[in-house]
Design a protein around this motif. Structure first.
Motif, PDB file in Angstrom:
ATOM      1  N   ARG A 254       0.834  -1.195   0.000  1.00  0.00           N
ATOM      2  CA  ARG A 254       0.000   0.000   0.000  1.00  0.00           C
ATOM      3  C   ARG A 254       0.876   1.255   0.000  1.00  0.00           C
ATOM      4  O   ARG A 254       0.599   2.221  -0.719  1.00  0.00           O
ATOM      5  CB  ARG A 254      -0.936  -0.010   1.214  1.00  0.00           C
ATOM      6  CG  ARG A 254      -1.929   1.155   1.216  1.00  0.00           C
ATOM      7  CD  ARG A 254      -2.782   1.167   2.466  1.00  0.00           C
ATOM      8  NE  ARG A 254      -3.535  -0.070   2.593  1.00  0.00           N
ATOM      9  CZ  ARG A 254      -3.514  -0.853   3.654  1.00  0.00           C
ATOM     10  NH1 ARG A 254      -2.743  -0.551   4.687  1.00  0.00           N
ATOM     11  NH2 ARG A 254      -4.242  -1.939   3.693  1.00  0.00           N
ATOM     12  N   TRP A 255       1.956   1.233   0.804  1.00  0.00           N
ATOM     13  CA  TRP A 255       2.848   2.399   0.863  1.00  0.00           C
ATOM     14  C   TRP A 255       3.519   2.632  -0.486  1.00  0.00           C
ATOM     15  O   TRP A 255       3.600   3.787  -0.958  1.00  0.00           O
ATOM     16  CB  TRP A 255       3.909   2.209   1.945  1.00  0.00           C
ATOM     17  CG  TRP A 255       4.803   3.411   2.076  1.00  0.00           C
ATOM     18  CD1 TRP A 255       4.582   4.530   2.827  1.00  0.00           C
ATOM     19  CD2 TRP A 255       6.046   3.627   1.387  1.00  0.00           C
ATOM     20  NE1 TRP A 255       5.604   5.427   2.649  1.00  0.00           N
ATOM     21  CE2 TRP A 255       6.519   4.900   1.771  1.00  0.00           C
ATOM     22  CE3 TRP A 255       6.793   2.873   0.489  1.00  0.00           C
ATOM     23  CZ2 TRP A 255       7.702   5.434   1.290  1.00  0.00           C
ATOM     24  CZ3 TRP A 255       7.985   3.397  -0.001  1.00  0.00           C
ATOM     25  CH2 TRP A 255       8.431   4.668   0.405  1.00  0.00           C
ATOM     26  N   GLU A 258       0.746   4.016  -2.948  1.00  0.00           N
ATOM     27  CA  GLU A 258       0.290   5.368  -2.619  1.00  0.00           C
ATOM     28  C   GLU A 258       1.403   6.391  -2.823  1.00  0.00           C
ATOM     29  O   GLU A 258       1.151   7.520  -3.268  1.00  0.00           O
ATOM     30  CB  GLU A 258      -0.228   5.402  -1.181  1.00  0.00           C
ATOM     31  CG  GLU A 258      -1.533   4.645  -1.003  1.00  0.00           C
ATOM     32  CD  GLU A 258      -2.015   4.633   0.443  1.00  0.00           C
ATOM     33  OE1 GLU A 258      -1.230   5.011   1.339  1.00  0.00           O
ATOM     34  OE2 GLU A 258      -3.184   4.238   0.659  1.00  0.00           O
ATOM     35  N   THR A 259       2.635   6.008  -2.512  1.00  0.00           N
ATOM     36  CA  THR A 259       3.763   6.918  -2.709  1.00  0.00           C
ATOM     37  C   THR A 259       3.958   7.223  -4.185  1.00  0.00           C
ATOM     38  O   THR A 259       4.134   8.389  -4.585  1.00  0.00           O
ATOM     39  CB  THR A 259       5.045   6.304  -2.115  1.00  0.00           C
ATOM     40  OG1 THR A 259       4.871   6.144  -0.703  1.00  0.00           O
ATOM     41  CG2 THR A 259       6.254   7.190  -2.388  1.00  0.00           C
ATOM     42  N   ARG A 261       1.753   6.801  -6.635  1.00  0.00           N
ATOM     43  CA  ARG A 261       0.572   7.513  -7.136  1.00  0.00           C
ATOM     44  C   ARG A 261       0.650   8.992  -6.776  1.00  0.00           C
ATOM     45  O   ARG A 261       0.347   9.870  -7.602  1.00  0.00           O
ATOM     46  CB  ARG A 261      -0.689   6.883  -6.539  1.00  0.00           C
ATOM     47  CG  ARG A 261      -1.989   7.592  -6.918  1.00  0.00           C
ATOM     48  CD  ARG A 261      -3.185   6.779  -6.441  1.00  0.00           C
ATOM     49  NE  ARG A 261      -4.425   7.488  -6.713  1.00  0.00           N
ATOM     50  CZ  ARG A 261      -5.124   8.160  -5.806  1.00  0.00           C
ATOM     51  NH1 ARG A 261      -4.695   8.202  -4.540  1.00  0.00           N
ATOM     52  NH2 ARG A 261      -6.246   8.773  -6.134  1.00  0.00           N
ATOM     53  N   GLY A 262       1.072   9.287  -5.552  1.00  0.00           N
ATOM     54  CA  GLY A 262       1.176  10.678  -5.136  1.00  0.00           C
ATOM     55  C   GLY A 262       2.210  11.463  -5.911  1.00  0.00           C
ATOM     56  O   GLY A 262       2.092  12.685  -6.054  1.00  0.00           O
ATOM     57  N   ALA A 296      -4.718   0.594  -4.091  1.00  0.00           N
ATOM     58  CA  ALA A 296      -4.042   1.813  -3.639  1.00  0.00           C
ATOM     59  C   ALA A 296      -3.645   2.699  -4.808  1.00  0.00           C
ATOM     60  O   ALA A 296      -3.724   3.930  -4.729  1.00  0.00           O
ATOM     61  CB  ALA A 296      -2.820   1.448  -2.802  1.00  0.00           C
ATOM     62  N   ALA A 297      -3.217   2.090  -5.904  1.00  0.00           N
ATOM     63  CA  ALA A 297      -2.835   2.879  -7.084  1.00  0.00           C
ATOM     64  C   ALA A 297      -4.030   3.587  -7.689  1.00  0.00           C
ATOM     65  O   ALA A 297      -3.906   4.677  -8.258  1.00  0.00           O
ATOM     66  CB  ALA A 297      -2.185   1.975  -8.127  1.00  0.00           C
ATOM     67  N   GLY A 299      -6.556   4.542  -5.816  1.00  0.00           N
ATOM     68  CA  GLY A 299      -7.113   5.422  -4.800  1.00  0.00           C
ATOM     69  C   GLY A 299      -8.289   4.846  -4.070  1.00  0.00           C
ATOM     70  O   GLY A 299      -9.128   5.586  -3.566  1.00  0.00           O
ATOM     71  N   ASP A 300      -8.381   3.507  -3.973  1.00  0.00           N
ATOM     72  CA  ASP A 300      -9.515   2.881  -3.292  1.00  0.00           C
ATOM     73  C   ASP A 300      -8.987   1.777  -2.390  1.00  0.00           C
ATOM     74  O   ASP A 300      -9.112   0.594  -2.676  1.00  0.00           O
ATOM     75  CB  ASP A 300     -10.499   2.304  -4.309  1.00  0.00           C
ATOM     76  CG  ASP A 300     -11.706   1.643  -3.652  1.00  0.00           C
ATOM     77  OD1 ASP A 300     -11.962   1.948  -2.479  1.00  0.00           O
ATOM     78  OD2 ASP A 300     -12.372   0.833  -4.305  1.00  0.00           O
ATOM     79  N   THR A 301      -8.375   2.157  -1.262  1.00  0.00           N
ATOM     80  CA  THR A 301      -7.769   1.165  -0.368  1.00  0.00           C
ATOM     81  C   THR A 301      -8.771   0.554   0.603  1.00  0.00           C
ATOM     82  O   THR A 301      -8.534  -0.522   1.124  1.00  0.00           O
ATOM     83  CB  THR A 301      -6.642   1.815   0.461  1.00  0.00           C
ATOM     84  OG1 THR A 301      -7.196   2.882   1.228  1.00  0.00           O
ATOM     85  CG2 THR A 301      -5.548   2.330  -0.430  1.00  0.00           C
ATOM     86  N   ARG A 305      -8.696  -3.450   2.312  1.00  0.00           N
ATOM     87  CA  ARG A 305      -7.774  -3.406   3.450  1.00  0.00           C
ATOM     88  C   ARG A 305      -7.931  -4.629   4.352  1.00  0.00           C
ATOM     89  O   ARG A 305      -6.972  -5.318   4.653  1.00  0.00           O
ATOM     90  CB  ARG A 305      -8.007  -2.133   4.241  1.00  0.00           C
ATOM     91  CG  ARG A 305      -7.018  -1.953   5.384  1.00  0.00           C
ATOM     92  CD  ARG A 305      -7.106  -0.553   5.944  1.00  0.00           C
ATOM     93  NE  ARG A 305      -6.604   0.413   4.970  1.00  0.00           N
ATOM     94  CZ  ARG A 305      -7.121   1.626   4.793  1.00  0.00           C
ATOM     95  NH1 ARG A 305      -8.175   2.003   5.478  1.00  0.00           N
ATOM     96  NH2 ARG A 305      -6.610   2.449   3.903  1.00  0.00           N
TER      97      ARG A 305
END
Length: 313
Positions: A254-255, A258-259, A261-262, A296-297, A299-301, A305
């Motif tokens: 997830r990290w 998300e990293t 993607r951000g 996560a990529a 935007g729907d974690t 989860r």
């Protein structure tokens, strides 16, 4: 919708005497098929020989394609290269390449095989025949699909072959976070190596990952990442020496997603290592990884989860 690359050739019959889990790719496919419309499937082409030979010695490429790899090399690989294994070995790098192209369009895509990071120029090693990560990265840069490719390797084993095959290139960088005392005994030199002590658990692993990978992202400024998403850092993995929990693996992926993607960096994942006596359990770890990365990529974690944490346990 998660873009996943798969081909029937990935599910090769197990060669005699092989300890590798040959059925795990088919089980990963089955688990992902249960997601229905959440997965969009793509079929890769065989990687052309000229791109295999851009990374590997042409004589070795011929040995594999003709299924006549000599015994001293099959011992290093860990299994004989049968015609079915040869077909698989040509197809998997094409899958990693296609996943990278899809990632550039969608943000993220997964190859349901690959991550063969131990293969060297003139031989395979450690259950790896051709190095799909290096092959795909070289083709992506030389064909102009990407300016700078970073290979992020989170397998429990160091990505020695990938580091050796891409050494000296300014357009490809390698990052490996691994158990320092694990295979291979003789490590190569990645752009950045992070060797961890045996027994490293979730908190230290995740802190170290962030502290070491983020500066490299800034320094190298990649426009595409190939992610070796090995699930063998799991505490109960047969070949792992780290102590990540199922929740820790989910948090890692997830990290990563998300990293990236951000920062607006597309990435493609490969399966990497995962070992154990229960093939379905191992396949579940890999499927959870792909689903976690995709959610996560995109935007729907939230929806994945809880399922992801339990699926990797």
């Amino acid at each position: 919708m998660i873009q996943v690359v798969h081909h029937p050739d990935y599910v090769a019959p197990a060669p005699a005497g092989s300890a590798y889990l040959w059925n795990k790719n088919g089980l990963v496919r089955d688990l992902l098929q249960a997601e229905g419309a959440n997965i969009r499937w793509h079929t890769p082409d065989v990687m052309p020989s000229r791109w295999l030979e851009a990374v590997h010695d042409p004589d070795y490429v011929t040995e594999v394609i003709e299924a006549r790899v000599p015994p001293h090399k099959t011992r290093r690989i860990g299994f004989p290269v049968t015609p079915a294994v040869a077909r698989r070995s040509e197809r998997v790098p094409g899958g990693t390449f296609l996943a990278a192209l899809l990632a550039q369009q969608e943000g993220y895509a997964a190859n349901s095989a690959g991550g063969s990071h131990h293969a060297l120029a003139d031989t395979g090693a450690g259950y790896c025949v051709f190095n799909d990560l290096a092959i795909a990265a070289v083709r992506l840069t030389e064909e102009g699909h990407a300016r700078r490719v970073l290979i992020v390797d989170c397998d429990v084993h160091q990505g020695d072959g990938t580091a050796a095959l891409t050494a000296g290139r300014s357009d490809i960088a390698t990052y490996s976070i691994h158990a320092e005392k694990n295979f291979p005994v003789r490590k190569a030199r990645s752009t950045l190596d992070v060797g961890l002590p045996d027994g490293t658990g979730d908190d230290t692993y995740l802190e170290t990952l962030a502290q070491t990978l983020l500066p490299l992202l800034v320094q190298f400024d990649p426009d595409l990442i190939l992610y070796q998403a090995g699930v063998d850092p799991f505490a109960a993995d047969r070949l792992g020496r780290l102590s990540l929990s199922g929740e820790g693996l989910v948090a890692r992926d997830r990290w990563i997603a998300e990293t990236l993607r951000g920062r607006g960096i597309p990435f493609a994942s490969t399966l990497g290592g995962g070992y154990g006596s229960d093939a379905l359990e191992v396949a579940g770890r890999h499927a959870t990884s792909i689903l976690t990365l995709g959610a996560a990529a995109l935007g729907d974690t939230c929806n994945l989860r809880n399922r992801g944490a339990s699926g990797a346990a």
